[in-house]
Design an enzyme around this catalytic site. Sequence first.
Site, PDB file in Angstrom:
ATOM      1  N   ARG A  77      -3.610  -0.728   5.151  1.00 25.50           N
ATOM      2  CA  ARG A  77      -4.076  -1.852   4.182  1.00 25.50           C
ATOM      3  C   ARG A  77      -3.251  -2.921   4.110  1.00 25.50           C
ATOM      4  O   ARG A  77      -3.458  -4.144   4.309  1.00 25.50           O
ATOM      5  CB  ARG A  77      -4.459  -1.287   2.979  1.00 25.50           C
ATOM      6  CG  ARG A  77      -5.498  -0.496   2.783  1.00 25.50           C
ATOM      7  CD  ARG A  77      -5.548   0.493   1.576  1.00 25.50           C
ATOM      8  NE  ARG A  77      -4.468   1.236   1.329  1.00 25.50           N
ATOM      9  CZ  ARG A  77      -4.539   2.103   0.334  1.00 25.50           C
ATOM     10  NH1 ARG A  77      -5.119   2.007  -0.752  1.00 25.50           N
ATOM     11  NH2 ARG A  77      -3.457   2.787   0.332  1.00 25.50           N
ATOM     12  N   CYS A  99       0.809  -1.284  -0.112  1.00 28.99           N
ATOM     13  CA  CYS A  99       0.133   0.059   0.003  1.00 28.99           C
ATOM     14  C   CYS A  99       1.094   1.167   0.050  1.00 28.99           C
ATOM     15  O   CYS A  99       2.051   0.948  -0.504  1.00 28.99           O
ATOM     16  CB  CYS A  99      -0.956   0.006   1.013  1.00 28.99           C
ATOM     17  SG  CYS A  99      -0.392   0.203   2.871  1.00 28.99           S
ATOM     18  N   ASP A 135      -7.848   3.989   0.644  1.00 29.95           N
ATOM     19  CA  ASP A 135      -7.004   4.152   1.882  1.00 29.95           C
ATOM     20  C   ASP A 135      -7.892   4.652   3.016  1.00 29.95           C
ATOM     21  O   ASP A 135      -8.351   5.607   3.067  1.00 29.95           O
ATOM     22  CB  ASP A 135      -5.888   5.053   1.535  1.00 29.95           C
ATOM     23  CG  ASP A 135      -4.860   5.356   2.498  1.00 29.95           C
ATOM     24  OD1 ASP A 135      -4.804   4.610   3.632  1.00 29.95           O
ATOM     25  OD2 ASP A 135      -3.602   5.741   2.423  1.00 29.95           O
TER      26      ASP A 135
END
Length: 146
Positions: free
Chosen positions: A16, A10, A116
């Site tokens: 994540r 990420c 996100d």
Amino acid sequence: MRFDNILCVCTGNICRSPLAEAYLTSRLEGVNVTSAGTHALVGHGADETAQLVGHSNGLSLDGHEARQLTLELARGQDLILVMERGHLDWVATTIPAVRGRTFLASQWRDRADVDDPYRRSREYFETIFSRLTLCLDDWVTKVQSA
């Protein structure tokens, strides 16, 4: 092809990708799963809300330490799963040698970004985590049948 080494990517490597790493580790016995970021907050632990969401889903992010995605790290991976199209572009530009092993986490679902959740509400994190696990379950099926 066997997938013995999987890297989850990420942006900051604190939300994540650590959740993806922990989830895939729990689902893929004998597979080395790790994570990194395209713009990692190097040395930082997992985001507090990511930790809470992980723990409430039976996953531990304890001891996670963010690290930067590098050529050296990427070279040893059989599969690299990224969260956004921007991450695909970053890999293609920065580490083109591994572009052929790099895919969206949502590749088998809808090929859309896994947004996100950084600095968002716990509820938003839960929503993103649910989407992420659905996407990763598709990869679990593919990896186990390889």
